[in-house]
Design an enzyme around this catalytic site. Structure first.
Site, PDB file in Angstrom:
ATOM      1  N   GLU A 249      -7.844  -5.159  -0.621  1.00  0.00           N
ATOM      2  CA  GLU A 249      -8.388  -5.951  -1.722  1.00  0.00           C
ATOM      3  C   GLU A 249      -8.340  -7.462  -1.485  1.00  0.00           C
ATOM      4  O   GLU A 249      -9.073  -8.205  -2.108  1.00  0.00           O
ATOM      5  CB  GLU A 249      -7.640  -5.612  -3.028  1.00  0.00           C
TER       6      GLU A 249
ATOM      7  N   HIS B 223       0.841  -1.196   0.000  1.00  0.00           N
ATOM      8  CA  HIS B 223       0.000   0.000   0.000  1.00  0.00           C
ATOM      9  C   HIS B 223       0.870   1.238   0.000  1.00  0.00           C
ATOM     10  O   HIS B 223       1.944   1.244   0.594  1.00  0.00           O
ATOM     11  CB  HIS B 223      -0.935   0.023   1.227  1.00  0.00           C
TER      12      HIS B 223
HETATM   13  N1  ACO Z   1       4.162  -7.441  -4.555  1.00  0.00           N
HETATM   14  C1  ACO Z   1       5.489  -7.392  -4.784  1.00  0.00           C
HETATM   15  N2  ACO Z   1       6.233  -6.267  -4.671  1.00  0.00           N
HETATM   16  C2  ACO Z   1       5.585  -5.144  -4.326  1.00  0.00           C
HETATM   17  C3  ACO Z   1       4.211  -5.127  -4.061  1.00  0.00           C
HETATM   18  C4  ACO Z   1       3.505  -6.340  -4.191  1.00  0.00           C
HETATM   19  N3  ACO Z   1       2.186  -6.391  -3.970  1.00  0.00           N
HETATM   20  N4  ACO Z   1       3.849  -3.880  -3.737  1.00  0.00           N
HETATM   21  C5  ACO Z   1       4.945  -3.119  -3.796  1.00  0.00           C
HETATM   22  N5  ACO Z   1       5.993  -3.889  -4.149  1.00  0.00           N
HETATM   23  C6  ACO Z   1       7.367  -3.449  -4.306  1.00  0.00           C
HETATM   24  C7  ACO Z   1       7.534  -2.722  -5.626  1.00  0.00           C
HETATM   25  O1  ACO Z   1       7.886  -3.594  -6.675  1.00  0.00           O
HETATM   26  C8  ACO Z   1       8.621  -1.733  -5.305  1.00  0.00           C
HETATM   27  O2  ACO Z   1       9.864  -2.366  -5.427  1.00  0.00           O
HETATM   28  P1  ACO Z   1      11.065  -1.644  -6.232  1.00  0.00           P
HETATM   29  O3  ACO Z   1      11.333  -0.391  -5.441  1.00  0.00           O
HETATM   30  O4  ACO Z   1      12.156  -2.659  -6.203  1.00  0.00           O
HETATM   31  O5  ACO Z   1      10.526  -1.366  -7.606  1.00  0.00           O
HETATM   32  C9  ACO Z   1       8.418  -1.431  -3.818  1.00  0.00           C
HETATM   33  O6  ACO Z   1       7.650  -2.507  -3.300  1.00  0.00           O
HETATM   34  C10 ACO Z   1       7.651  -0.166  -3.602  1.00  0.00           C
HETATM   35  O7  ACO Z   1       6.506  -0.202  -4.425  1.00  0.00           O
HETATM   36  P2  ACO Z   1       5.864   1.077  -5.062  1.00  0.00           P
HETATM   37  O8  ACO Z   1       5.190   0.695  -6.335  1.00  0.00           O
HETATM   38  O9  ACO Z   1       6.818   2.220  -5.098  1.00  0.00           O
HETATM   39  O10 ACO Z   1       4.824   1.427  -3.946  1.00  0.00           O
HETATM   40  P3  ACO Z   1       3.487   2.160  -4.169  1.00  0.00           P
HETATM   41  O11 ACO Z   1       3.226   2.889  -2.938  1.00  0.00           O
HETATM   42  O12 ACO Z   1       3.484   2.975  -5.405  1.00  0.00           O
HETATM   43  O13 ACO Z   1       2.509   0.920  -4.405  1.00  0.00           O
HETATM   44  C11 ACO Z   1       0.647  -0.412  -4.618  1.00  0.00           C
HETATM   45  C12 ACO Z   1       1.331   0.670  -3.784  1.00  0.00           C
HETATM   46  C13 ACO Z   1       0.393   0.109  -6.033  1.00  0.00           C
HETATM   47  C14 ACO Z   1      -0.694  -0.745  -3.986  1.00  0.00           C
HETATM   48  C15 ACO Z   1       1.541  -1.676  -4.679  1.00  0.00           C
HETATM   49  O14 ACO Z   1       1.789  -2.156  -3.377  1.00  0.00           O
HETATM   50  C16 ACO Z   1       0.952  -2.778  -5.550  1.00  0.00           C
HETATM   51  O15 ACO Z   1       1.146  -2.740  -6.766  1.00  0.00           O
HETATM   52  N6  ACO Z   1       0.228  -3.773  -4.964  1.00  0.00           N
HETATM   53  C17 ACO Z   1      -0.361  -4.834  -5.737  1.00  0.00           C
HETATM   54  C18 ACO Z   1      -1.655  -4.392  -6.385  1.00  0.00           C
HETATM   55  C19 ACO Z   1      -2.751  -4.189  -5.368  1.00  0.00           C
HETATM   56  O16 ACO Z   1      -2.919  -4.959  -4.431  1.00  0.00           O
HETATM   57  N7  ACO Z   1      -3.544  -3.121  -5.597  1.00  0.00           N
HETATM   58  C20 ACO Z   1      -4.617  -2.706  -4.665  1.00  0.00           C
HETATM   59  C21 ACO Z   1      -4.166  -1.572  -3.809  1.00  0.00           C
HETATM   60  S1  ACO Z   1      -5.338  -1.152  -2.561  1.00  0.00           S
HETATM   61  C22 ACO Z   1      -6.329   0.012  -3.259  1.00  0.00           C
HETATM   62  O17 ACO Z   1      -5.961   0.820  -4.029  1.00  0.00           O
HETATM   63  C23 ACO Z   1      -7.763   0.014  -2.933  1.00  0.00           C
END
Ligand code: ACO
Length: 376
Positions: free
Chosen positions: A313, A255
């Site tokens: 989610e 998140h």
């Molecule tokens: N699985 C694996 N790695 C992850 C995940 C995940 N679910 N979430 C974040 N990371 C990693 C990223 O790859 C990134 O690594 P890097 O720096 O080596 O590239 C690091 O953690 C930071 O991630 P960011 O994308 O910078 O974090 P952000 O705050 O933008 O992401 C997000 C939040 C989009 C929800 C992300 O955690 C994600 O993609 N989750 C999976 C999709 C998901 O569950 N979406 C629903 C979100 S809840 C909602 O909106 C209602």
């Protein structure tokens, strides 16, 4: 002077709000001061929306009036029905159908009344989604029933059958839980739109488009597919390792704001449990909980510096499946709830508006000179 660069606007506050308060470090959420677990299990969705819009819970008379006002706006025009029939025939995703339906929601409305606009837009969401779904099933739409509450009526319009109390309670908990959540991406879209002096329907239409993506509201469908696949193969650890080794994201985890388990996960987990443990598929629910534990451990091994925990989610998928909402409607059902937050934020923005207009750092070519087309 160059403005500081904040990709994704992470850590940048652009508005004051009185709607929801998030403590990302501790994993707490309150709506208008009410802890999310207390609100979610007690309120009817109409009460949550009234609370968001007015800042206090309604009296019993206000609640009855608000419920009646919403139910009086549930009908959609023949023109919108025709758009939804076409969207269903072309097998467009539910969120595309919802966007098209919402964009036309003020057809036939000639008088400007902001309160009416808010109630109409909230009231038509379930009708648009259910009408589209009926057409997708090759069936005629079900006329909304005034005697049913917002939540029960949505379930009724999907199937033509009155839902059970358990289904209504489960979905009500869900709708209350996700109605508002700070300046998430879709809410931000809505606020950007009204900050230009544009209108509410435009704001909500933009928000629907923003919610659709898998990094935001589009995750629960893939979460359910993942859990079903892992339940069949019985090898959660392998699934998680392969996903992470392939550089892919695990849906339902991570998140932008939380560095703890999303507090909404606990609320939805306990609401979901009822559908599986007593006479349901208890093994599937147990397997999902086990998957969560394994995934959380492996995510912390994979990325020790970034706390990646369960987001809303994960249990949304399990709860909505238990309630009987089709997987293809998970994100649209999220929108049916979140439109309460979008409209409340839009009004908050209008009340104390400043155009939202960030800047960018130019990193492209410079000092180029024009070559006529014939010489290129
Ligand atoms: N699985 C694996 N790695 C992850 C995940 C995940 N679910 N979430 C974040 N990371 C990693 C990223 O790859 C990134 O690594 P890097 O720096 O080596 O590239 C690091 O953690 C930071 O991630 P960011 O994308 O910078 O974090 P952000 O705050 O933008 O992401 C997000 C939040 C989009 C929800 C992300 O955690 C994600 O993609 N989750 C999976 C999709 C998901 O569950 N979406 C629903 C979100 S809840 C909602 O909106 C209602």
């Amino acid at each position: 002077m160059t403005d500081s660069l904040n990709p994704g606007l992470e850590g940048v506050a652009v508005a004051e709000t009185r709607l929801s308060q998030i403590n990302g470090g501790q994993g707490n959420l309150a709506i208008r001061g009410f802890p999310i677990d207390e609100l979610a299990g007690n309120a009817r969705y109409e009460e949550t929306v009234f609370l968001l819009l007015n800042g206090r819970l309604p009296t019993s008379t206000e609640y009855a009036d608000f419920r009646d006002e919403l139910s009086s706006h549930r009908q959609i025009s023949e023109e919108v029905q025709a758009v939804l029939r076409r969207a269903a025939r072309e097998e467009k995703p539910a969120m595309d159908a919802l966007r098209m339906g919402v964009a036309a929601a003020n057809l036939g409305v000639t008088e400007q009344d902001q309160g009416e606009d808010v109630r109409r837009v909230i009231a038509v969401f379930p009708t648009i989604v259910a009408t589209y779904w009926r057409y997708r099933q090759g069936k005629e739409p079900v006329t909304p029933r005034d005697d049913l509450g917002h939540t029960a009526n949505y379930l009724y319009m999907l199937t033509g059958e009155e839902p059970s109390e358990a289904q209504v309670a489960g979905l009500e908990t869900y709708l209350n839980t996700v109605a508002d959540h700070g300046l998430n991406a879709s809410t931000f879209s809505a606020r950007v739109v009204v900050s230009t002096g544009s209108d509410l329907v435009s704001a909500v239409t933009a928000a629907v488009g923003t919610l659709k993506g898998p990094l935001h509201g589009g995750a629960p469908g893939p979460v359910l597919e993942m859990l079903r696949e892992v339940y069949e193969t019985g090898d959660a650890e392998r699934y998680v390792r392969e996903t992470l080794d392939a550089g892919e994201r695990l849906m339902g985890f991570g998140h932008r704001v939380y560095r703890a388990r999303d507090p909404r996960a606990a609320v939805l987990e306990s609401a979901a449990k009822r559908f599986y443990i007593d006479g349901g598929d208890a093994d599937f629910f147990d397997a999902a909980q086990e998957f969560e534990d394994i995934a959380t451990d492996l995510l912390s091994e994979h990325m020790p510096d970034r706390q990646l925990e369960t987001n809303v989610e994960f249990y949304t998928a399990i709860l909505l499946d238990g309630v009987g909402i089709p997987k293809d409607l998970f994100t649209a059902t999220f929108a049916i709830s979140r439109v309460g937050g979008w409209t409340a934020h839009a009004l908050e923005q209008m009340d104390d508006n400043r155009l939202i207009r960030p800047s960018s750092h130019y990193v492209g070519d410079t000092q180029r000179s024009w070559t006529p087309v014939a010489e290129r």
